[in-house]
Motif scaffolding. Sequence first.
Motif, PDB file in Angstrom:
ATOM      1  N   GLY A  89      -6.449  30.350  31.864  1.00  0.00           N
ATOM      2  CA  GLY A  89      -6.232  30.785  33.347  1.00  0.00           C
ATOM      3  C   GLY A  89      -7.431  30.410  34.084  1.00  0.00           C
ATOM      4  N   GLU A  90      -7.894  31.324  34.996  1.00  0.00           N
ATOM      5  CA  GLU A  90      -9.018  31.400  35.792  1.00  0.00           C
ATOM      6  C   GLU A  90     -10.091  31.503  35.240  1.00  0.00           C
ATOM      7  OE1 GLU A  90      -8.362  34.303  39.125  1.00  0.00           O
ATOM      8  OE2 GLU A  90      -6.891  33.174  39.897  1.00  0.00           O
ATOM      9  N   THR A  91     -10.010  31.894  33.628  1.00  0.00           N
ATOM     10  CA  THR A  91     -11.469  32.051  33.271  1.00  0.00           C
ATOM     11  C   THR A  91     -12.093  30.314  32.844  1.00  0.00           C
ATOM     12  OG1 THR A  91     -10.611  33.787  31.924  1.00  0.00           O
ATOM     13  CG2 THR A  91     -12.535  32.396  30.882  1.00  0.00           C
ATOM     14  N   LEU A  92     -11.275  29.536  33.114  1.00  0.00           N
ATOM     15  CA  LEU A  92     -11.880  28.050  33.081  1.00  0.00           C
ATOM     16  C   LEU A  92     -12.786  27.880  34.362  1.00  0.00           C
ATOM     17  CD1 LEU A  92      -8.676  26.176  32.391  1.00  0.00           C
ATOM     18  CD2 LEU A  92     -10.578  26.450  30.892  1.00  0.00           C
ATOM     19  N   LEU A  93     -12.803  28.851  35.223  1.00  0.00           N
ATOM     20  CA  LEU A  93     -13.539  28.668  36.448  1.00  0.00           C
ATOM     21  C   LEU A  93     -14.877  29.391  36.265  1.00  0.00           C
ATOM     22  CD1 LEU A  93     -11.255  29.120  39.332  1.00  0.00           C
ATOM     23  CD2 LEU A  93     -11.959  27.293  38.411  1.00  0.00           C
ATOM     24  N   ALA A  94     -14.879  30.190  35.015  1.00  0.00           N
ATOM     25  CA  ALA A  94     -16.038  30.798  34.812  1.00  0.00           C
ATOM     26  C   ALA A  94     -17.474  30.088  34.267  1.00  0.00           C
ATOM     27  CB  ALA A  94     -15.901  31.788  33.822  1.00  0.00           C
ATOM     28  N   ASP A  95     -17.225  29.201  33.596  1.00  0.00           N
ATOM     29  CA  ASP A  95     -18.440  28.272  33.140  1.00  0.00           C
ATOM     30  C   ASP A  95     -18.019  26.894  33.219  1.00  0.00           C
ATOM     31  OD1 ASP A  95     -20.051  27.233  31.071  1.00  0.00           O
ATOM     32  OD2 ASP A  95     -20.070  29.201  30.093  1.00  0.00           O
ATOM     33  N   PRO A  96     -18.885  26.067  33.671  1.00  0.00           N
ATOM     34  CA  PRO A  96     -18.691  24.434  33.746  1.00  0.00           C
ATOM     35  C   PRO A  96     -18.638  23.916  32.418  1.00  0.00           C
ATOM     36  CG  PRO A  96     -21.149  24.909  34.012  1.00  0.00           C
ATOM     37  CD  PRO A  96     -20.214  26.275  34.161  1.00  0.00           C
ATOM     38  N   ASP A  97     -19.094  24.633  31.358  1.00  0.00           N
ATOM     39  CA  ASP A  97     -18.901  24.184  29.949  1.00  0.00           C
ATOM     40  C   ASP A  97     -17.246  24.253  29.476  1.00  0.00           C
ATOM     41  OD1 ASP A  97     -21.252  22.687  29.403  1.00  0.00           O
ATOM     42  OD2 ASP A  97     -22.116  24.699  28.857  1.00  0.00           O
ATOM     43  N   LEU A  98     -16.483  25.291  30.235  1.00  0.00           N
ATOM     44  CA  LEU A  98     -15.070  25.356  29.874  1.00  0.00           C
ATOM     45  C   LEU A  98     -14.120  24.470  30.720  1.00  0.00           C
ATOM     46  CD1 LEU A  98     -15.093  29.042  29.404  1.00  0.00           C
ATOM     47  CD2 LEU A  98     -14.968  27.617  27.649  1.00  0.00           C
ATOM     48  N   THR A  99     -14.579  24.190  31.953  1.00  0.00           N
ATOM     49  CA  THR A  99     -13.661  23.530  32.837  1.00  0.00           C
ATOM     50  C   THR A  99     -13.225  22.036  32.196  1.00  0.00           C
ATOM     51  OG1 THR A  99     -15.801  22.479  33.838  1.00  0.00           O
ATOM     52  CG2 THR A  99     -14.652  24.362  34.876  1.00  0.00           C
ATOM     53  N   PRO A 100     -13.615  21.330  31.420  1.00  0.00           N
ATOM     54  CA  PRO A 100     -13.065  20.152  30.522  1.00  0.00           C
ATOM     55  C   PRO A 100     -11.748  20.418  29.954  1.00  0.00           C
ATOM     56  CG  PRO A 100     -15.501  20.018  30.038  1.00  0.00           C
ATOM     57  CD  PRO A 100     -15.295  21.273  30.940  1.00  0.00           C
ATOM     58  N   LEU A 101     -11.616  21.763  29.644  1.00  0.00           N
ATOM     59  CA  LEU A 101     -10.410  22.243  28.862  1.00  0.00           C
ATOM     60  C   LEU A 101      -9.125  22.088  29.726  1.00  0.00           C
ATOM     61  CD1 LEU A 101     -11.853  25.028  26.815  1.00  0.00           C
ATOM     62  CD2 LEU A 101     -11.591  22.815  26.116  1.00  0.00           C
ATOM     63  N   VAL A 102      -9.616  22.139  31.277  1.00  0.00           N
ATOM     64  CA  VAL A 102      -8.367  22.285  31.979  1.00  0.00           C
ATOM     65  C   VAL A 102      -7.494  21.165  31.812  1.00  0.00           C
ATOM     66  CG1 VAL A 102      -9.177  21.222  33.966  1.00  0.00           C
ATOM     67  CG2 VAL A 102      -7.600  23.015  34.451  1.00  0.00           C
ATOM     68  N   ARG A 103      -7.859  20.043  31.255  1.00  0.00           N
ATOM     69  CA  ARG A 103      -7.088  18.752  31.179  1.00  0.00           C
ATOM     70  C   ARG A 103      -6.194  18.881  29.891  1.00  0.00           C
ATOM     71  NH1 ARG A 103     -12.069  16.563  32.739  1.00  0.00           N
ATOM     72  NH2 ARG A 103     -12.403  15.693  30.553  1.00  0.00           N
ATOM     73  N   LEU A 104      -6.555  19.960  29.114  1.00  0.00           N
ATOM     74  CA  LEU A 104      -5.520  19.885  27.705  1.00  0.00           C
ATOM     75  C   LEU A 104      -4.166  20.468  28.307  1.00  0.00           C
ATOM     76  CD1 LEU A 104      -8.035  21.670  25.652  1.00  0.00           C
ATOM     77  CD2 LEU A 104      -7.421  19.332  25.447  1.00  0.00           C
ATOM     78  N   LYS A 105      -3.015  19.682  27.906  1.00  0.00           N
ATOM     79  CA  LYS A 105      -1.788  20.039  28.374  1.00  0.00           C
ATOM     80  C   LYS A 105      -1.265  21.247  27.510  1.00  0.00           C
ATOM     81  CE  LYS A 105      -0.535  15.189  29.441  1.00  0.00           C
ATOM     82  NZ  LYS A 105       0.484  13.979  29.163  1.00  0.00           N
ATOM     83  N   ASP A 106      -1.542  21.259  26.337  1.00  0.00           N
ATOM     84  CA  ASP A 106      -1.173  22.444  25.343  1.00  0.00           C
ATOM     85  C   ASP A 106      -2.016  23.570  25.307  1.00  0.00           C
ATOM     86  OD1 ASP A 106       1.013  20.782  24.737  1.00  0.00           O
ATOM     87  OD2 ASP A 106       0.095  19.765  22.763  1.00  0.00           O
ATOM     88  N   GLY A 107      -3.188  23.436  26.266  1.00  0.00           N
ATOM     89  CA  GLY A 107      -3.941  24.595  26.228  1.00  0.00           C
ATOM     90  C   GLY A 107      -4.927  24.656  25.092  1.00  0.00           C
TER      91      GLY A 107
END
Length: 429
Positions: A178-196
């Motif tokens: 969820g919004e935790t992806l906004l917490a860290d630039p090293d996590l943001t690439p995971l937003v593109r994962l279709k299955d999480g």
Amino acid sequence: MCVEAVPPPSSSLTRRGILAGAAALAGTMAVAGAAPASAADGSPAAGPRPGGASGGDLVIEGGTLLDPATGEVTEDAVVVITDGVVRAAGRRGSVTVPQGVPVLDAHGRWLLPGLVDAHIHLSTAAEAADAVRKGATSTRSGSTSFYQDIAVRELARHSPALAPRVRAAGVFVTPNLGETLLADPDLTPLVRLKDGVRSAEALRRVVEVNLARGVDVVKTRVNERAGVPEQDPLAQVYSREQLAEIVAAARKGGKGVLCHSYSERGCHDAVTAGIRSLEHGAFVGERTLHEMRRRGTYFTPTLAAIAGMIDSPNPVLAERGRTYLPVLKRAVLAAHELGVPLAAGTDSSGGTVRPIGREVELMREAGLPALDAIRTATTGAARLLGLERTAGRLARGYAGDVVVLDRDPLADVTALKQPVRVVRAGTPV
């Protein structure tokens, strides 16, 4: 997307920026009057804190002292704390009292070590202060959305009277960040994962980012949540193999894993994957409890959180509370009788901090003897947190964290729910 193709977690510069943001969200910078201390490599600074805030000096005299480790009761006791550490504790006359140190009169009261909440979500400085006032002087985080628990940990190191000692878990390793992806630039690439967050690479990435940000433990889940009426808490979200990936990545960084769980199959998969502690675990079965005893896996049942659902205005949650609580109590008693180590945790979150004494009360209601129930929030929980030489007792060399009670907790454990005084690192709160 191949997560492994993404560069490894960023340098200490990024870490300092992220944790400064977490501190701003938690409100800890304003409270402490300074940003979290960092060494040159970005790791938490060690040694004395600004303004000599490492701990206070205090003599507590006249109370009845209970040592949870031995069960020994000492009447007319004296506890001497200097620089936030217990220097001596024992019967009056056997302890040398230093001159010029403030004295707290505890005549007619009972003295116990500060309590340990082994599962709590502390996202703000206000929640941290509330936890201390209610007796929790040491805690283990159940995760936060934006690393706020790390900020609270640093607040406690600067100003121990304002926050409990914290073992931080950072962000949750869960399929949907969820919004935790906004917490860290090293996590943001995971937003593109279709299955999480499900592939081995994605699971390792979230653990590795947490480790890079300085967590003490890693938090994951095997089942959905009981506190969300739209979710089925018996539905499994990770397999044993996925959990094993998380455990392996955490162990590579020298950290253990706590795992949110409910179903028997989920509990068994989590335990055999190598987790350090099982959280909630309402439907944990006998075969899993035997495996936990064999492995030394802890059980943190969070009875208070389950009991709290009974009063929910939502009928689904209220029914879950009524159904789950007696089942969980039976599991707790079975675990205790088998020798599975137990730790008390309130699972407090969202601005409401439950007193850790309520969890002890429910452990007692489950059938534990009073002393063993108290141990789940003192020596037992301290051992789980790796604080067995720091917290859980009032003995020489231990932290000067004290709860002062108005009656004998061995006769009535409900006394722990409302301490008449709390001392954190030698400073009355």
